[in-house]
Scaffold this motif. Sequence first.
Motif, mmCIF file in Angstrom:
data_model
loop_
_atom_site.group_PDB
_atom_site.id
_atom_site.type_symbol
_atom_site.label_atom_id
_atom_site.label_comp_id
_atom_site.label_asym_id
_atom_site.label_seq_id
_atom_site.Cartn_x
_atom_site.Cartn_y
_atom_site.Cartn_z
ATOM 1 N N GLU A 250 -7.397 -42.747 7.370
ATOM 2 C CA GLU A 250 -7.727 -43.080 5.981
ATOM 3 C C GLU A 250 -6.855 -42.289 4.999
ATOM 4 O OE1 GLU A 250 -11.936 -42.606 5.497
ATOM 5 O OE2 GLU A 250 -12.335 -44.460 6.586
ATOM 6 N N LEU B 10 -6.060 -48.776 1.418
ATOM 7 C CA LEU B 10 -7.309 -48.092 1.053
ATOM 8 C C LEU B 10 -7.196 -47.540 -0.368
ATOM 9 C CD1 LEU B 10 -10.103 -46.999 1.936
ATOM 10 C CD2 LEU B 10 -8.954 -44.930 2.673
ATOM 11 N N ASP C 219 -8.962 -48.738 -4.379
ATOM 12 C CA ASP C 219 -9.835 -47.690 -4.914
ATOM 13 C C ASP C 219 -10.781 -47.108 -3.882
ATOM 14 O OD1 ASP C 219 -8.843 -47.439 -7.400
ATOM 15 O OD2 ASP C 219 -10.218 -48.846 -8.346
ATOM 16 N N TYR C 220 -10.296 -46.956 -2.672
ATOM 17 C CA TYR C 220 -11.022 -46.263 -1.603
ATOM 18 C C TYR C 220 -12.261 -46.985 -1.092
ATOM 19 C CZ TYR C 220 -7.859 -42.503 -2.801
ATOM 20 O OH TYR C 220 -6.734 -41.777 -3.055
ATOM 21 N N SER C 221 -12.288 -48.285 -1.166
ATOM 22 C CA SER C 221 -13.371 -48.992 -0.476
ATOM 23 C C SER C 221 -12.991 -49.035 1.003
ATOM 24 C CB SER C 221 -13.508 -50.415 -1.020
ATOM 25 O OG SER C 221 -14.295 -51.166 -0.117
ATOM 26 N N LEU C 222 -13.807 -48.379 1.840
ATOM 27 C CA LEU C 222 -13.413 -48.189 3.242
ATOM 28 C C LEU C 222 -13.135 -49.497 3.975
ATOM 29 C CD1 LEU C 222 -15.770 -45.321 4.489
ATOM 30 C CD2 LEU C 222 -13.570 -45.171 3.328
ATOM 31 N N TYR C 223 -13.734 -50.562 3.508
ATOM 32 C CA TYR C 223 -13.534 -51.887 4.100
ATOM 33 C C TYR C 223 -12.046 -52.252 4.102
ATOM 34 C CZ TYR C 223 -14.179 -57.073 4.135
ATOM 35 O OH TYR C 223 -14.147 -58.423 4.399
ATOM 36 N N TYR C 224 -11.314 -51.747 3.127
ATOM 37 C CA TYR C 224 -9.885 -52.048 3.019
ATOM 38 C C TYR C 224 -9.014 -50.938 3.596
ATOM 39 C CZ TYR C 224 -11.215 -55.952 0.056
ATOM 40 O OH TYR C 224 -11.764 -57.117 -0.412
ATOM 41 N N ARG D 268 -9.656 -46.999 9.087
ATOM 42 C CA ARG D 268 -10.843 -46.752 9.926
ATOM 43 C C ARG D 268 -11.874 -47.849 9.724
ATOM 44 N NH1 ARG D 268 -14.436 -41.253 9.730
ATOM 45 N NH2 ARG D 268 -14.045 -41.516 7.512
ATOM 46 N N ILE E 33 -13.700 -49.997 12.569
ATOM 47 C CA ILE E 33 -15.167 -50.032 12.675
ATOM 48 C C ILE E 33 -15.640 -51.487 12.637
ATOM 49 C CG2 ILE E 33 -17.302 -49.521 11.398
ATOM 50 C CD1 ILE E 33 -16.078 -46.798 10.661
ATOM 51 N N LEU E 34 -15.087 -52.265 11.709
ATOM 52 C CA LEU E 34 -15.499 -53.670 11.598
ATOM 53 C C LEU E 34 -15.148 -54.444 12.866
ATOM 54 C CD1 LEU E 34 -14.483 -54.264 7.894
ATOM 55 C CD2 LEU E 34 -16.796 -54.444 8.803
ATOM 56 N N ILE F 171 -20.083 -50.890 -4.558
ATOM 57 C CA ILE F 171 -19.962 -51.833 -3.438
ATOM 58 C C ILE F 171 -21.362 -52.216 -2.978
ATOM 59 C CG2 ILE F 171 -19.079 -52.138 -1.094
ATOM 60 C CD1 ILE F 171 -17.048 -49.892 -1.747
ATOM 61 N N GLU G 89 -18.911 -54.996 3.266
ATOM 62 C CA GLU G 89 -18.085 -53.922 2.712
ATOM 63 C C GLU G 89 -18.754 -52.553 2.836
ATOM 64 O OE1 GLU G 89 -15.786 -54.247 -0.878
ATOM 65 O OE2 GLU G 89 -15.882 -56.429 -0.777
ATOM 66 N N LEU H 210 -20.570 -51.687 5.388
ATOM 67 C CA LEU H 210 -20.750 -51.335 6.803
ATOM 68 C C LEU H 210 -19.934 -50.112 7.279
ATOM 69 C CD1 LEU H 210 -21.584 -53.687 9.554
ATOM 70 C CD2 LEU H 210 -19.760 -52.076 10.030
ATOM 71 N N PRO H 211 -18.655 -50.002 6.900
ATOM 72 C CA PRO H 211 -17.891 -48.835 7.409
ATOM 73 C C PRO H 211 -18.467 -47.482 6.987
ATOM 74 C CG PRO H 211 -16.394 -50.487 6.524
ATOM 75 C CD PRO H 211 -17.781 -50.920 6.152
ATOM 76 N N TYR H 212 -19.305 -47.481 5.959
ATOM 77 C CA TYR H 212 -19.885 -46.211 5.501
ATOM 78 C C TYR H 212 -21.009 -45.722 6.409
ATOM 79 C CZ TYR H 212 -17.159 -46.707 1.264
ATOM 80 O OH TYR H 212 -16.115 -46.812 0.393
ATOM 81 N N LEU I 123 -18.493 -45.241 -6.387
ATOM 82 C CA LEU I 123 -17.287 -44.404 -6.407
ATOM 83 C C LEU I 123 -16.970 -43.972 -7.837
ATOM 84 C CD1 LEU I 123 -16.313 -47.056 -4.172
ATOM 85 C CD2 LEU I 123 -15.031 -45.017 -3.582
ATOM 86 N N ARG J 101 -12.323 -41.120 -5.226
ATOM 87 C CA ARG J 101 -11.459 -41.398 -6.381
ATOM 88 C C ARG J 101 -11.167 -40.134 -7.190
ATOM 89 N NH1 ARG J 101 -14.118 -44.816 -10.109
ATOM 90 N NH2 ARG J 101 -12.168 -44.909 -11.255
ATOM 91 N N ARG K 221 -7.785 -34.218 -0.630
ATOM 92 C CA ARG K 221 -7.786 -33.881 0.799
ATOM 93 C C ARG K 221 -7.020 -32.572 1.005
ATOM 94 N NH1 ARG K 221 -9.453 -38.659 3.605
ATOM 95 N NH2 ARG K 221 -9.080 -40.534 2.366
#
Lengths: 426, 469
Positions: free
Chosen positions: A24, A30, A34-39, A42, A46-47, B19, B24, B26-28, B45, B92, B113
């Motif tokens: 990520e 990603l 804007d950091y939506s994990l779906y995009y 990882r 996961i999906l 979200i 969308e 689900l990965p969380y 976010l 963000r 990070r």
Amino acid sequence: MSMKEIVSKLDEEAGKCIRCGFCEAVCPTLQAKDYSLYYGARGRVILANELLGLLKRKSNGIELNVGNAFYSCLECSLCHEICPADVNAGNVSNIAKQLIVANENIFETSQIVSAAKVLSNTIMKYKNPLGLRREIAEWSKELKFDQNSDTVLLTGHMYQIMAYTQGLIEFFQKTGRYGVLFLKISEKVPGIVRFSKYFVDRDLKKRLDACIKNVSILLKNAGVEFSYFGDEPYPGTLLYEFGYIQEFVEYATQVREWLKDKNIRRIIAIDPHTYHILGSIYKEYIQFDFEVVHYLDFLSELEFRESEDTITYHEPCIFTRKKEYNLPREILGSIANVKYPVNSGKNSVCCGGPVESIFPEISERVSSKRYGELRNTGARKIITACPVCFLNLHRQKEVLDISEFLVDNLAWEKANFEQGYPVYLI
Amino acid sequence: MSKDIVEELRRIVGDEHVITSASEKLPYKYDASLFAGEIPLAVVLPGDSNEVSEILKVCNENRVPVVPRGGGTSLTGGPVPLANGIVLSLSRMDRILEVNVEDNYALVEAGVRLGQLNDHLKENYGYFFPPDPASSVAATVGGVIANDSSGLTGVRYGSVKNWVLGLEVVLSNGQILRFGNKTLKYRVGYDLTSLIVGSEGTLGVITKAYLKIWPKPEKIVRFLIYLDEISKVGEAIVRLKKGRFAPISAEFIDKSYIDILKKIENFEAPDSGNYALIIDLECTDESVNRIVENVLNIVNSLNPVDVQHSDDPVMIEELNRIRKGAGSVLLHMREKSTETTITSDIIVPPSHLPSFLTALKNKIEEYKMLAPMLGHIGEGNIHVDIFCDLSDEQNLKKAMELLHEMGRMALEHGGSVSAEHGIGLEKRDLLVEEYRFRKSEEAVSIMRQIKRIFDPNNILNPTKVLKEP
Ligand SMILES: Cc1cc2nc3c(=O)[nH]c(=O)nc-3n(C[C@H](O)[C@H](O)[C@H](O)COP(=O)(O)OP(=O)(O)OC[C@H]3O[C@@H](n4cnc5c(N)ncnc54)[C@H](O)[C@@H]3O)c2cc1C
Ligand code: SF4
Ligand code: SF4
């Protein structure tokens, strides 16, 4: 490929993931979303694993809407560089798309999947994603080729298509719901896509056609004999990238037969996508015994003037990570002072181009960030070696195709003219 | 009601930053641990501290649980969501706001990070933020503070708590408070900064931090030492310390790790090396030869299988990459995809290492489970990765039992059940057990009272760290 094979391939790739999240930190889509994990990388893995679980449990009515996650992946493999478990989320996306296509009836279909379908129908019918024909060979009008040579130049249509995509995307963005309608009609009547040719950016077309001409000039000057045929087929790259594997195999077989008909032994590719698909991917699916080379392979004997400029080189993902093809680096380094951006070599970041036709907003954000990294080198010129990178970065501001830079720096004082080409005397 | 809340959240951060679609979200559900959370009500976010504050006000008024999330690299289930709550992702908020080398600090937002921060500090200033978890490429400032992480450099630089000067924290009622300061010393009342460090998102949301930064070492020399017996691993650390060496980093991996790294990463190692010690020492051009000679004298007294050393930064960086990915590479040993590892995070005083490591090895053999070991051995921190099959309840239970057993052994050797990964969902029972062992159960009830003061409605990461409020 059977459904079972696709599932097992996906399981093999995605099953290795331990969800550490390292990928990520580098995945360009990603950030662009804007950091939506779906995009992100990882999220995609996961999906995919979730999808596999669902498929094991039931065979119809999968409610998970995964189309956008996988179709927005650039397949740039940057995640693979950092993944300690050797997962390539780009491959995961590619295989997952195959799964979606092979199971159209059980997945929620999104607009993206329809768009992919339209493009694949058009490719199957017209041997070009936009139904372009005459436009493909226009660059070659005044040039002569050695039509009996068993070496053929295949442009892969990539430089040519780029002059049309921007107009088309703007049309889709502006028309909004009409765009959906257009897609719906196109599914039934693929011919409608041929209207694409009216979206041409003429100046850009001129410039990109000139790039292909540059390639020919360079090859001729290097003493290479090669043929070119105006009816050359598009290599089917998008069929593969969009997951239409059955169609891809059928299509690739037709390309092979076309090459056989022309008694071809060796193919010269001029862009990374065609170089990769013909050189590596075809062999995974069909018997394909042609030698595939890149035009830069032939230029070692040419003499270039040393450039005063400081340049930077945006390395195409396919060259750095999939083909490990570093010749452009060497050639540019021998002519000019090259300053590389923070993320370069194996860590080079994608231009955003691969999803430009279906996720223009992601593409735009990725390319703008990458352009910034290139600008930050302080170099005067930005060079690319791929028409897709060229178009995406060019939208930000000025860039040069490597063929332009090389032709500009040929030692022209030694030139004479033959067969319509300026020929440089070695 | 939940629809109204979502609308409120959208108003605060904008539609595109909330979200709600099930796919969308689900990965969380996951972090890097074996815990899977529930699909949350929404993922939000925010872009700045004020938005975080507004979000918390809404959630507090409506008693909606809030699970803060940074890089999602936690190994203990800390950021996995709860069904009726929201995930508050700090991703963000990833700006490095100020770097001041004269005053030794960097002011950064929580979503930065560690890798990004250190690249920036090293390239532009020749400075660095020393705590270095193996997950540094992805772990965020907020996450490492909330978990009080450490990692490869713990033996020299300690954990994150030694490097946090001040914090901006948003409380559960939305109040934005600043604890500590940017000064190198600060001694004003109770140390609330330290209370937030390691609170795992249960006391407040960290939005900004003044981090202490330090000049990069001039030169590092690395030793790669292969040993045949586990007790010698502990002995090597003890002898180096007695020899007055203070390594920047002292790591070890066992045979299972060596073998899998050989296979996957083309790591070269002698066959009879059952354990590898990787030791970094700070030096200068002038002192490097003397240090090498002295270390070799100490290490050779243990009859090592092989010893190599290098001060080539490229080689050092490459080995760092391999070491940092080792935990993930290990998963190549799985026989099926339902298998995973539970990672123990025990620590003992280094002087106990020779006997403790031997006892640990015997315990693992007694359980007949595949459980490779690695660790930040310089400070006595050992991670045992217990393989278990999530689809086999008995097997999972046995793995948990071994995890607990190892925790108890660490306590008996004067150590602790958790050194750096935090408690999350995984070690809540062990936390209670540790205080009971120390005859200090009251400490847990003080923790509960603190939690109530900070978060009276129990909306901040409920059920994590302490099962009951
Ligand atoms: C391969 C691998 C190696 C690792 N190696 C190490 C190591 O060497 N040393 C080590 O210490 N750890 C290590 N870890 C564990 C993990 O990386 C750390 O715990 C890290 O601190 C988590 O940071 P994060 O940003 O990913 O936080 P997350 O995982 O997102 O969250 C961790 C906890 O912090 C809370 N939180 C996150 N952000 C905030 C915030 N802004 N405000 C309040 N609470 C917040 C969350 O609710 C959660 O409870 C490793 C993990 C992996 C996957
Ligand atoms: S880096 Fe690899 S193992 Fe880690 S989450 Fe990404 S794909 Fe999974
Ligand atoms: S291939 Fe590129 S875009 Fe796709 S998941 Fe990996 S890093 Fe992201």
